[in-house]
Design an enzyme around this catalytic site. Structure first.
Site, PDB file in Angstrom:
ATOM      1  N   ASP A 176     -15.033   3.676   1.668  1.00 14.10           N
ATOM      2  CA  ASP A 176     -15.009   3.680   0.197  1.00 14.10           C
ATOM      3  C   ASP A 176     -13.591   3.809  -0.374  1.00 14.10           C
ATOM      4  O   ASP A 176     -13.373   3.514  -1.554  1.00 14.10           O
ATOM      5  CB  ASP A 176     -15.843   4.854  -0.345  1.00 14.10           C
ATOM      6  CG  ASP A 176     -17.256   4.872   0.198  1.00 14.10           C
ATOM      7  OD1 ASP A 176     -17.774   3.797   0.530  1.00 14.10           O
ATOM      8  OD2 ASP A 176     -17.847   5.973   0.291  1.00 14.10           O
ATOM      9  N   ARG A 227     -20.111  -0.960   7.357  1.00 21.26           N
ATOM     10  CA  ARG A 227     -19.553   0.169   8.101  1.00 21.26           C
ATOM     11  C   ARG A 227     -19.341  -0.151   9.578  1.00 21.26           C
ATOM     12  O   ARG A 227     -18.814   0.679  10.318  1.00 21.26           O
ATOM     13  CB  ARG A 227     -20.478   1.383   7.971  1.00 21.26           C
ATOM     14  CG  ARG A 227     -20.588   1.925   6.580  1.00 21.26           C
ATOM     15  CD  ARG A 227     -20.463   3.430   6.528  1.00 21.26           C
ATOM     16  NE  ARG A 227     -21.394   4.135   7.344  1.00 21.26           N
ATOM     17  CZ  ARG A 227     -22.384   4.912   6.879  1.00 21.26           C
ATOM     18  NH1 ARG A 227     -22.567   5.027   5.572  1.00 21.26           N
ATOM     19  NH2 ARG A 227     -23.158   5.569   7.702  1.00 21.26           N
TER      20      ARG A 227
HETATM   21  O1  F6P Z   1     -19.440   6.919   2.119  1.00 24.26           O
HETATM   22  C1  F6P Z   1     -19.756   5.825   2.917  1.00 24.26           C
HETATM   23  C2  F6P Z   1     -21.066   5.216   2.506  1.00 24.26           C
HETATM   24  O2  F6P Z   1     -21.298   4.089   3.310  1.00 24.26           O
HETATM   25  C3  F6P Z   1     -21.177   4.857   1.029  1.00 24.26           C
HETATM   26  O3  F6P Z   1     -20.479   3.681   0.700  1.00 24.26           O
HETATM   27  C4  F6P Z   1     -22.664   4.789   0.863  1.00 24.26           C
HETATM   28  O4  F6P Z   1     -23.029   5.029  -0.465  1.00 24.26           O
HETATM   29  C5  F6P Z   1     -23.168   5.884   1.763  1.00 24.26           C
HETATM   30  O5  F6P Z   1     -22.140   6.129   2.707  1.00 24.26           O
HETATM   31  C6  F6P Z   1     -24.447   5.570   2.482  1.00 24.26           C
HETATM   32  O6  F6P Z   1     -24.856   6.705   3.178  1.00 24.26           O
HETATM   33  P1  F6P Z   1     -25.990   6.699   4.309  1.00 24.26           P
HETATM   34  O7  F6P Z   1     -25.336   6.204   5.582  1.00 24.26           O
HETATM   35  O8  F6P Z   1     -26.404   8.102   4.393  1.00 24.26           O
HETATM   36  O9  F6P Z   1     -27.057   5.761   3.865  1.00 24.26           O
END
Ligand code: F6P
Length: 363
Positions: free
Chosen positions: A142, A290
């Site tokens: 982010d 990610r």
């Molecule tokens: O902070 C990283 C992130 O990928 C954000 O962009 C997103 O809102 C969140 O984590 C998603 O979280 P999770 O992996 O718990 O769904």
């Protein structure tokens, strides 16, 4: 000098490309240069709480530089001062810091390298107050950590998102459609802004600049009138209409930061189609942002930040998060980072450049 013999390392929060590059650099420089033992703590703070860790060898970090994710595992649900456990079918919060301190003592961990985002740094700040010696390394796709101009993982996520936008472009043109691509980024628009700019999106919607649907619809109609067969809209998951609220996908009750954003892309596509009559589709890129191999930029950034963290650690400069400021390696006190968000300024150079070339922010 701190005269350390044994340190711990953990990766916490949402994973991102480049975590393994940091782990590798910490183990290689820790063992090879400083003669330390490095203990890998599994699944972020969860491993500290549950006493799951092991001494790392050089062999364990061989060939991990290019691998996405983290060989140590991660968790975004385990902040020690606010740890959720299930009791009689419901989640209750407990402060398990004493257990964490005891586990650190039992493992002879004299200092920790903590790799994470703002939630992780907030957790680190509380552990520092309780006496742990910590140096932080900033990660997140982010790019929303204060005190550093850039976090590793962001560049790779931008490249992934831009590639997805490029691909959507051709199908949108074939079908004369509006395509809305919802990107991650939480309450900061860096990812949508950079990916949108890189891929030539026509509209970029970010949390920092609330938009008007009428303005978005107007762009689509104007493009259609001059024969542009498609409109590409990159929207950050935290974007919202003027006077509106963020769209929440779900609430994750056992997470210290329970709100999971989502849904704005679908809303923008539906409303744009209603207002313009132009067929519109939305996609949510999600966790693909990610994953994958870190870009060369992120590998270098992760490695240099890790080496700087090790320098601070052996020099006894604890309580700091390593950072990049105006191209220089620096550090900032972790308690000044915790709980804050680095947002896009509406007059940021990237926003201005985007506006200069006719990209709309829907306002
Ligand atoms: O902070 C990283 C992130 O990928 C954000 O962009 C997103 O809102 C969140 O984590 C998603 O979280 P999770 O992996 O718990 O769904």
């Amino acid at each position: 000098m701190a005269n350390l013999r044994r340190i711990g390392i953990l990766t916490a929060g949402g994973d991102c490309p480049g975590l393994n590059a940091v782990i590798r650099a910490v183990v290689k420089s820790g063992v090879g240069k400083y003669g330390l033992e490095v203990v890998g703590i599994e699944d972020g703070y969860l491993g500290l709480i549950e006493n799951r860790m092991h001494v790392m060898s050089l062999a364990e970090v061989s060939n991990i530089l290019t691998a996405g994710g983290t060989v140590l595992g991660s968790s975004n649900k385990a902040e020690p001062s606010n740890f959720a456990i299930q009791q009689e079918g419901r989640w209750v919060r407990r402060d398990v810091t004493e257990e964490v301190l005891a586990n650190c003592r039992n493992w002879n961990l004299e200092a920790l390298v903590v790799i994470g985002g703002d939630g992780t740094m907030a957790g680190a700040a509380k552990l520092i107050e309780r006496g742990l010696k910590i140096v932080g390394v900033p990660k997140t796709i982010d790019n929303d950590l204060v005190g550093t101009d850039i976090t590793f993982g962001h560049d790779t996520a931008v490249a992934t998102a831009a590639e997805a936008l490029d691909k959507v472009h051709t199908t949108a043109a074939s079908h004369h459609r509006v395509m809305v691509v919802e990107l991650m980024g939480r309450y900061a628009g860096w990812l949508a802004l950079r990916a949108g700019l890189a891929s030539g999106a026509d509209v970029i919607l970010i949390p920092e600049i609330p938009f008007r649907l009428e303005a978005v619809a107007d762009i689509c109609q104007r493009r259609s009138r001059i024969g542009k067969r498609e409109t590409i809209i990159a929207v950050g998951e935290g974007a919202m209409p003027e006077g509106g609220k963020v769209f929440i996908d779900h609430v994750d009750n056992n997470s210290p930061d329970p709100i999971r954003l989502g849904g704005i892309g679908k809303y923008v596509a539906q409303e744009t189609e209603r207002l313009t009559g132009i067929e519109s589709r939305s996609i949510v890129l999600g966790h693909v942002q990610r994953g994958g191999t870190p870009t060369a930029h992120d590998r270098i950034l992760a490695t240099t930040l890790a080496c700087h963290a090790m320098e601070l650690l052996v020099a006894g400069q604890f309580g700091q998060m390593v950072a990049v400021q105006q191209g220089m390696l620096k550090s900032v006190p972790i308690d000044q980072v915790a709980g804050k968000i680095h947002k896009v300024s509406p007059d940021d150079g990237l926003v201005c450049a985007a506006r200069d070339i006719g990209i709309s922010f829907g306002n």
